[in-house]
Structure formats: C-alpha cells, structure tokens
Design a protein around this motif. Structure first.
Motif, mmCIF file in Angstrom:
data_model
loop_
_atom_site.group_PDB
_atom_site.id
_atom_site.type_symbol
_atom_site.label_atom_id
_atom_site.label_comp_id
_atom_site.label_asym_id
_atom_site.label_seq_id
_atom_site.Cartn_x
_atom_site.Cartn_y
_atom_site.Cartn_z
ATOM 1 N N GLN A 75 0.839 -1.199 0.000
ATOM 2 C CA GLN A 75 0.000 0.000 0.000
ATOM 3 C C GLN A 75 0.865 1.236 0.000
ATOM 4 O O GLN A 75 1.671 1.428 0.894
ATOM 5 C CB GLN A 75 -0.861 0.038 1.265
ATOM 6 N N PRO A 76 0.695 2.128 -0.994
ATOM 7 C CA PRO A 76 1.425 3.387 -0.966
ATOM 8 C C PRO A 76 0.704 4.359 -0.034
ATOM 9 O O PRO A 76 -0.527 4.423 -0.047
ATOM 10 C CB PRO A 76 1.351 3.873 -2.422
ATOM 11 N N THR A 77 1.430 5.077 0.804
ATOM 12 C CA THR A 77 0.784 6.046 1.679
ATOM 13 C C THR A 77 1.575 7.343 1.752
ATOM 14 O O THR A 77 2.766 7.345 2.011
ATOM 15 C CB THR A 77 0.536 5.465 3.097
ATOM 16 N N PHE A 78 0.929 8.471 1.459
ATOM 17 C CA PHE A 78 1.544 9.785 1.590
ATOM 18 C C PHE A 78 0.545 10.713 2.242
ATOM 19 O O PHE A 78 -0.027 11.578 1.618
ATOM 20 C CB PHE A 78 1.978 10.342 0.227
ATOM 21 N N THR A 79 0.253 10.471 3.475
ATOM 22 C CA THR A 79 -0.575 11.409 4.222
ATOM 23 C C THR A 79 0.016 11.470 5.627
ATOM 24 O O THR A 79 0.745 10.587 6.020
ATOM 25 C CB THR A 79 -2.037 10.932 4.336
ATOM 26 N N LEU A 80 -0.312 12.522 6.349
ATOM 27 C CA LEU A 80 0.190 12.617 7.713
ATOM 28 C C LEU A 80 -0.591 11.667 8.611
ATOM 29 O O LEU A 80 -0.051 11.071 9.534
ATOM 30 C CB LEU A 80 0.061 14.054 8.231
ATOM 31 N N ASN A 81 -1.892 11.561 8.345
ATOM 32 C CA ASN A 81 -2.709 10.659 9.140
ATOM 33 C C ASN A 81 -2.721 9.290 8.496
ATOM 34 O O ASN A 81 -2.553 9.160 7.291
ATOM 35 C CB ASN A 81 -4.132 11.194 9.232
ATOM 36 N N PHE A 82 -2.914 8.270 9.298
ATOM 37 C CA PHE A 82 -2.916 6.907 8.784
ATOM 38 C C PHE A 82 -4.333 6.365 8.922
ATOM 39 O O PHE A 82 -5.155 6.500 8.021
ATOM 40 C CB PHE A 82 -1.882 6.100 9.564
ATOM 41 N N SER A 83 -4.660 5.785 10.078
ATOM 42 C CA SER A 83 -6.034 5.326 10.295
ATOM 43 C C SER A 83 -6.968 6.518 10.419
ATOM 44 O O SER A 83 -6.650 7.512 11.061
ATOM 45 C CB SER A 83 -6.118 4.530 11.604
ATOM 46 N N LYS A 84 -8.110 6.435 9.805
ATOM 47 C CA LYS A 84 -9.143 7.455 9.954
ATOM 48 C C LYS A 84 -10.432 6.880 9.388
ATOM 49 O O LYS A 84 -10.435 5.854 8.719
ATOM 50 C CB LYS A 84 -8.773 8.735 9.226
ATOM 51 N N GLY A 85 -11.539 7.549 9.649
ATOM 52 C CA GLY A 85 -12.820 7.052 9.181
ATOM 53 C C GLY A 85 -12.976 7.211 7.680
ATOM 54 O O GLY A 85 -12.305 8.021 7.048
ATOM 55 N N SER A 86 -13.881 6.427 7.095
ATOM 56 C CA SER A 86 -14.147 6.512 5.662
ATOM 57 C C SER A 86 -15.378 7.333 5.340
ATOM 58 O O SER A 86 -15.619 7.662 4.180
ATOM 59 C CB SER A 86 -14.407 5.102 5.094
#
Lengths: 494, 477
Positions: free
Chosen positions: A311-322
């Motif tokens: 999984q590519p991830t480039f955000t400051l937050n990781f887990s969060k609601g959808s």
C-alpha cells in the motif's frame, strides 16, 4: 472521583427508567470511572450535557458544512466502522476516493488526458493538505539546490498576512520561513507585486489564497502568475505557485468559471480545497491535487505491507474514518455540476440580501467584495461609542454566533464582523438576522458607551473628567452588563 | 448515465435515493469490517453510541468557543488517560495532552516537541542542532519513518534478531548519542503484539544520562498497548511511573474501543511541551490555543471515546480485555494442536496471535492467507522487518467483537485450508518426491514431462481460484 452507591430498593435495576436509575444521581467522574454504567444511562448523560453546546446550524462563524441529506447520513453511519487506510480490505472505498480526486482535478482543469489518473489524495482537512503540498515543494526545492551545489537550509514561503493559521503551523513545524506580505487599509489580500518582489532563490513557493478567511476575497492568481513568469525568466529560479482554495475551490468553478486561478495557469503546481466547506460535506475531509506526477517527489511516498498487501501512503494521518470520503462522492454524483452551481448561486443571493439589508441601516461599511466566497464582512462606520465585539456579544442572546475579530498586520485597527453564508442559510434566516442586528444597534444606542472610549474623547476635547463621574458610569454599565448576561439565551434553536 | 464517468463530475444532479442506492450497492463489494482480522481498529460499537455519533457529525471539533461541552469532554478524556498512565499530577490538576485523529498525528506532535526541546537545549549550549536523530527498533510502525522523513530527523534503528523481535534496550542505549532527541519504545509491537521492556530501557538510559549529562528522554508508543496493559498487566511499569518517560501516545480507535479517527497524546508535565509550538488564533471569535496538525475535523469520535470511558469504566475495560485474551488462548491452543505452526507472539502483550509455518517448503503462509479469503476471513501474511526478513507470519488480531465461536470456526477453516494444501502437494510428491513449485529448477530432459504435469496442476488451481473468487459474496461467514 466518585464511586456510585447502590440503591436500597430491591427492584430490578433494568426496570428503572433512565432518569430513575442511580447513575444520574451521582456526579459524573471527571478524571476516572471505576465501574460500568448501563448503555442507556451513559447515552442519556452525555446527550444531556451536549445540549449545552451551540447549535451548529446557527454558527455563522464557520465555513464548515452543518447539514446533509438523510440518505447521506445513512451512508455515513453504515461506513463508520471502516478504517479508510485498509485499502486492500475496502477496495471500493479506495476507488471512490480516487474518483473524487479525478473529478476535482478535472474541475480544476488539471492538464490530464481523457483516461489519465490524477495525482492527489484525500486528507482530513485543508491543514493536512497544505502540509503535504508544502512538504512536496520543500523537498523538490531541496533536491534542486543540492543538484546545483547550493545551500538548502533556509527555505521560505511567500504569502499574504491574511493566511489561515495552518500556513504558520506548516512554517513553524517544518522549519520554513514565512515571508508575509502585509495588508493595508482597504487592501486585505496579498498584493501580487509585493509578493513577487519578496521572492528570492530560497523561496520554495508562493501561496495564494482563493477565498481569504477574513473577508472571502479571491486573490488575483492570474496576475501573480504573470508577474512570477516574468521574474522566473530573468532569474531562472523556477518558483512555483500553490493555491490555497480551501473555501474558494468549490465556488469559483461554478459561479466564476472564466476566472483563471487553477491549473490553467502554468506556474500553479498544487491546489488544496476543503471538502467540508463548500464541498458540502461534514467536518473531516480535504483534498490536495498536484499538477502531475513530477510535482510529487517519489521519496515522500511510503510503501507498507503489514496490512497484507503493498500500500502506498503519503498522508500525515494513517487510520481514519471513511465516512466523509464516501459522503464527498455522494455529493459529487448527487448534485453534479448543475447542482453545485445552483447551491452556490443561492448562497450568493442570500449574501446579497444580507449585504443590502446591512447597507440600508447606514451604520456599516461592507468590507467583503461581491466576487468571492459567499460571506459578508462588515464593520461599524462609527467606533466612538461601541465596537463590533459588543455587537457580536449581544447577537448571542438571539442565538446567532457571529464572530468579531481584528484584521492582521498592518490593518489591526480594523475590526470586522463576519457572517458566512452556507447552503443551509435560507433567505428567511438572512432577513431575520438583519432584523436582529438592527435590534442590537438600537439597544446599543441607548447604552452608555464604554468608559474608556468616552474618557478618550473628552480628554481630546480638553475636558476634565472627575473621579466620581467615572465611578458612576462604571456602576451603571456594570449593572446593565449583569442584566444582559442574566437574560443570555441558552443556545437553543432560535 | 451521467455518473458513470469516473474522471469527471457529472453535469446534472440525480435524485438522492438514486445516489444513495448506487453508492450503497457498490460498497457491498467492500470487505466486511468485522471479519477483517488484519486490523486493530474497532469495528463495532453499541447502538447508543452510534446515536451519539450521528447527532454530532455536524460539529466541527475545532470550534471550541461554539461547542464548549464537546471541548470539555475532550479535556476529561485527556485527564482520564493521563491518570490511567500515572502522570505525576495532583487530584485537581489538568493534564497536558490533546486528542488527535490517530496515533500518527499523536506521534508527530510528540516528536515535534522533543525536537524543539532538544534544539533549544543545544542552542543554549552553543552546539550544532541540525542533525537530530531518534533511536527505535526496526519493528516500528510506518508513522515513525514518516515523522523522520518529513521532519528531517535521522532514524537510527535497532535491528531485530531471531531471538528478539522487538527493540533490545541494551543495543538501543548503545546507539544513543548527543544528537538523539529521544528513544522511542513500543508497547504492543505491530508485528507480534509484544511489549518492549520500557523499565529496563529506563534504567539503562538513566545510567547513561548520568555519565553523559545528555538527559535523553523516552517516548512510549502505546498505540495498541496503552489500553491493554493498565487493565491486564497493571504491575508492568512502562508509563509515567518511569521518570524518563516524557510523553505517551495511544490510539483511541484500537483498544480504546472507538471507531477509526481518534488518538491521544499525553505529556508528563507542561515543561515537556514547548510553548512556541502552541498557536493562538482569534478568527472564530475568541482566543483558541491550537497544537495539532489537523484543524477542522469531526467531533464524533471524541464523544464516542468519552462514552466508552463512562459506560465501561475501569472494570468494564478490564472485562473486555480479559475476554480478548481468553479468545487468543483458544486460538493459540487450537493451532498448536495441529502441529503445523510455530507461535511467534508472546502470551504477554496485545491480544493477537502471530504464527508461522514449521515447514514452508511446499506452501507458505501467503498461500494460506489467500485461501482463507475464500471463507471470508481477511488474515494478512507478511515478512518480518530487518534482520529477520526470512521469517513470514500470519497475524490474527483479536478485537472486542471476536467471539469464542468465531475463534473455533477460524481454527476449523485454517485446518481445512492446510489439509487441502497438504493433499495437493502429497499427490505431487508420490510421483516426484524432489519436485518443487519453482519451475526454474528443471534442468534436464528427464524432467520435461514433470514440467507439463506441473503446468496442468497450476492450470487447474488457477481455474479453481477464479471460480471461487467469482462466488465470493463477502457476507458474514
């Protein structure tokens, strides 16, 4: 910490109605709870305390959406237990985000082919979006300077003094200098000429705002682009532009489509917009779009595998609601271009209704422009007796939350009241607000002016002010203040 | 129809029922959150709490002036958590901490505070301050790597070994130098759920600090363990009881039992949070201090966290954690009985089970993970971090809503899957005891016919997989 005590009665506790139960008889622990409570009691206790919060829909201070259709509420509740970051587990939710990114990129005229995927990501709000965009600029600039063998430890950003606090946060947390173009009386946004003048070889980008927080004005991004293109041609520094379209990004494309502020301008490399402002979604979603892949350095993207697949991830937050992402998609397909346009047109009209009503009183200067975010910012023509903060305080009695604040440097002597017109602010409410403002003005007129103001005026006139007179006035104003405070409304629906 | 375009906004609006139905139907193809055993994040809450969440969806948390009660609830949560972690504050003192969107933001804020404090200290000593570093284990969650890369801090990682899948305190303290802004320990390693020995780390670091005078502090990443240890293992000293621990983060949305979207960071005292990182704004109407990366966000999860605190209380949380632990044991015993697996996770830790195959020569945990999806289970398989990348594990996270019967069911399905794989490979073995799955090992003519047999078998299993995926409905198992 209070331990609850058992009831002496023998009857079964589950039979007690919520308010008869022992749980509401003891004071609520503030710092630690030992034993469990029933779910109904817990619900009721919290629900009742929250009644004392303000009514979100009467909060005219905020741009953030406070109403959505029940169908959308249903979708949000159904997805509240989905952790957005599990892209492998929730591929459709991830797909919906990607569609939103594509739609918004196209709305901003990103130079993409028909089937090309846009470069962008959903965030928790414009703060995160701006930090990501700023990070990308910083990294690109550092790489460029390294390649040229120049020092890269003093990056700076050029913006207006009217920027929202998240730019200051970005600057302080990520150690970038903030070079602010000061405002002046009558000119409450960043002046493109002054901005371009401030640009030096350490400038990682110039940030323009589409929809200044303070008075809703759109900065002239086109002019900025033209001037910066000229300067870049002379210096070879290649300084880019970022547009903070937090509020304006979902307004300009619908009401002012000929206004060139987005990717149509070649130096604009990234844009952020708040889904939860005029994107018409509840608090918790923002978007950042880059012009193309080259504008987002690959080394800022992380690849992880411990949720099961790459999984590519480039955000400051990781887990969060959808939920908010899904709600954004709902709005985009439910309303479509025409739907958004109609809503923005309505907001604009209601802003005009409010503006005309206020102008008619003859007591206010309108500080906001007609072309901009639908809000009305206004200040008193005459400050000798009362000021905008008093008006703001008194409006609370009627349930309205209308903030008053001072402008940033160098216009700090100007104070404004600002009313934000959201989708759910109808024409009737606008007319009601005008009526209530007029009422407040009448009351203020009968009220003695603040003691300081009066003394200033009289001292200017060379009059002497005796001590007893001041005391008398003070006693009088104190009594009045108490009278008003006691009658203060409880923040229920107006 | 207009909505079909995936790249452009449709031109015309559509009725709200249609919009709802279209999206609802597409989302049916998402996984079932409750069968997702890969994630620590809460997937079920009581209906009363759902009601509270619904009614606060339209409250923007950052409007502290407008929603004073919501703000007050956050403050109470911070105070409760600080006391749970034995923060050295008096009975009527307010704790220093904040609610965040998750542990990622919490860790970035804590890291920022350490970086700033360290820089101030270096500046006042007239020393250089442009090469800060953090010491952690290579088992850290990705947000530490993000913090390091985005905020330009060096990450000095202690590599794992076959005997030690977490950060070794001795090696960690060894790595500490004058540029170290803090040592980060994990309570509840992502990979195996293990608790690092923070007490030992504290003791060793205190000794080193005495020699060097560097005063290096500790941060505890208690993202998953912070809501487990106080209830199941109250005697383990890992929190503010240890003097060098200056800040702790915990995820409300893991064992805090709230839906995704809330984390907490708590500092030991006011001095540990530099004042110049806190901003004061006034354009929402009155002075508001703000020290978070995010600004506007929903209030629902904060309220839900408070609900859980007063609904469950200490005893309630303890009961939930005990149940989770009990179910881990059920799963563990069931898997040990099969004789096929090594259990990698320890008994003391976050309630999860990580296990590897004793014999990975014919099929691997990745195959098992894929096959289990047929039954609806989502169980990830992954390789361990350096230097034990040759070990692959399957990991099952036990959350509040994973019952004993589900555990039994999972064991049965795992047994079925492994039996299938055994059977598939034993037919292969009776004809060719030395064959392997890797085609590239065929080197001489004698194996040409085996090659085509292998291809036929692969073809059959590919067909079967496609058939099964076509039937996948993702409804509750």
């Amino acid at each position: 910490m209070v331990l609850s005590r058992t009831v002496h009665s023998e009857s079964d506790e589950s039979l007690h109605s919520t308010f008869a139960s022992r749980y509401v008889r003891t004071s609520l622990p503030r710092y630690g709870a030992r034993s469990a409570r029933s779910n109904e009691a817990a619900y009721q206790i919290i629900n009742d305390e929250l009644m004392l919060d303000g009514n979100p829909r009467l909060n005219l201070a905020s741009f953030v959406t406070t109403w959505m259709e029940p169908e959308c509420d249903k979708l949000m509740m159904a997805s509240i237990n989905k952790n957005y970051v599990d892209m492998d587990e929730y591929p459709v939710t991830t797909e919906l985000q990607n569609r939103c990114v594509n739609m918004i990129a196209n709305l901003f005229n990103a130079p993409l082919g028909d089937d090309e995927t846009a470069v962008g990501v959903g965030t928790v709000g414009s703060s995160e979006a701006i930090m990501l965009a700023g990070l990308a600029f910083k990294r690109k600039w550092q790489n460029k300077m390294k390649a040229l063998g120049k020092p890269y430890d003093k990056p700076n950003i050029v913006t207006g003094a009217n920027v929202q606090v998240c730019w200051e946060k970005f600057a302080r947390y990520f150690e970038v200098e903030l070079k602010e173009v000061k405002l002046s009386e009558g000119y409450y946004v960043m002046d493109p000429d002054k901005a371009v003048e401030m640009v030096d070889e350490n400038t990682i980008c110039v940030a323009a705002i589409l929809g200044s927080t303070l008075n809703g004005e759109f900065e002239d991004v086109k002019k900025l682009n033209d001037l910066l293109v000229e300067k870049n041609a002379q210096t070879g520094w290649d300084t880019p532009i970022h547009v903070d379209a937090a509020s304006g990004g979902f307004i300009a494309p619908f009401i002012y489509p000929e206004l060139e502020w987005d990717f149509r301008l070649p130096l604009v490399k990234s844009i952020n917009v708040s889904g939860h402002k005029y994107g018409l979604v509840y608090a918790g979603v923002g978007w950042v779009i880059w012009r193309n892949k080259e504008d987002l350095p690959e080394e800022l993207i992380f690849h992880i595998n411990y949720l099961g697949a790459d999984q590519p991830t480039f955000t400051l937050n990781f887990s969060k609601g959808s939920s908010q992402i899904i709600a954004q998609y709902y709005q985009l397909i439910r309303l479509g271009f025409e739907g958004y346009k109609n809503i923005m047109d309505n907001c604009q009209e209601n802003a005009m209704v409010l503006k005309e009503g206020l102008e008619k009183t003859g007591r206010f200067n309108i500080v906001s422009k007609d072309n901009g975010v639908p809000l009305v910012a206004f200040s008193l023509k005459d400050h000798s007796e009362h000021n905008e903060f008093e008006i703001s305080d008194m409006l609370r009695r009627f349930g309205w939350i209308v903030p008053a604040y001072t402008m940033p440097p160098d216009a700090q002597h100007i104070t404004v009241l600002r009313v934000v017109i959201r989708e759910d602010f109808s024409r009737t409410l606008a007319e009601r607000l005008v009526t209530d403002i007029v009422k407040v003005l009448h009351e203020l007129d009968t009220l003695p002016a603040k003691v300081n103001a009066k003394i200033e005026v009289r001292e200017e006139k060379g009059l002497e002010v005796t001590k007893t007179e001041i005391n008398k006035q003070r006693k009088f104003t104190d009594a009045w203040k108490k009278f008003v405070a006691d009658k203060k409304k409880t923040n229920g629906v107006c | 129809d207009g909505y079909n375009c995936r790249f452009k906004m449709p031109d015309q609006p559509i009725p709200k029922d249609a919009a709802y139905q279209i999206i609802n139907d597409e989302l049916m193809l998402d996984g079932n959150p409750r069968l997702n055993l890969a994630s620590f994040v809460t997937t079920w809450m009581e209906p009363e709490c759902d009601k509270l969440i619904m009614s606060s969806l339209n409250k923007n948390y950052v409007d502290m002036d407008e929603y004073p009660v919501t703000t007050e609830l956050q403050n109470r949560c911070v105070n409760m958590i600080a006391r749970l972690f034995h923060a050295p504050i008096g009975e009527d003192d307010t704790a220093v901490g904040v609610g965040t969107v998750g542990s990622s933001e919490a860790i970035m804020l804590a890291g920022l505070a350490f970086k700033r404090k360290w820089q101030e200290k270096r500046k006042s000593h007239g020393k250089s301050y442009n090469n800060p570093n953090i010491v952690t284990g290579s088992n850290v969650q990705v947000c530490w790597e993000k913090f390091a890369r985005y905020f330009e801090v060096d990450l000095k990682m202690v590599n794992l070994t076959e005997d030690c899948y977490v950060m070794d305190p001795v090696k960690a303290v060894d790595m500490v130098d004058e540029n170290t802004i803090c040592v980060a320990a994990i309570l509840g390693s992502t990979m195996t759920g293990e608790f690092e020995d923070v007490k030992l780390l504290n003791e060793l670091l205190m000794e080193k600090n005495k020699e060097t005078g560097w005063n290096t502090p500790i941060h505890v990443d208690a993202a998953s363990g912070g809501f487990v240890a106080p209830f199941l293992y109250p005697d383990i000293e890992w929190d503010f009881r240890l003097p060098l621990v200056k800040s702790i983060n915990v995820s409300g949305h893991k064992y805090g039992l709230v839906y995704a979207g809330v984390g907490w960071v708590v500092w030991r005292t006011k001095e540990d949070l530099p004042d110049d990182l806190v901003f004061h704004i006034n354009y929402l109407g009155s002075d508001q201090p703000t020290f978070t990366l995010n600004f506007s966000k929903g209030s629902s999860q904060i309220i839900a966290q408070y609900y859980q605190f007063i609904r469950l209380g200490f005893e309630g949380y303890k009961d939930v954690m005990k149940n989770c632990y009990g179910n881990v044991m059920v799963l563990k015993e069931g898997l040990e009985k099969t004789g096929w697996f090594n259990i990698i996770s320890k008994d003391i830790g976050v309630p999860l089970l990580a296990f590897s195959l004793k014999d990975s020569s014919r099929y691997t945990v990745f195959h098992i993970s894929e096959s289990l999806r047929r039954f609806g289970w989502v169980i990830p398989a992954y390789t361990m971090p350096p230097n034990v990348q040759h070990i692959s594990v399957l990991r099952v996270v036990i959350r509040e809503d994973f019952s004993h019967s589900l555990a039994d069911r999972l064991i049965a399905d795992i047994v079925r899957v492994v039996n299938e794989m055994e059977a598939a490979h034993s037919t292969d073995n009776t004809r060719n005891p030395n064959s392997s799955i890797d085609k590239t090992r065929h080197t001489h003519d004698g194996e040409a016919s085996e090659h085509s047999k292998r291809e036929m078998q692969l073809g059959i299993s590919k067909y079967w997989r496609r058939f099964v995926h076509g039937k996948k409905t993702n409804s509750v198992c």
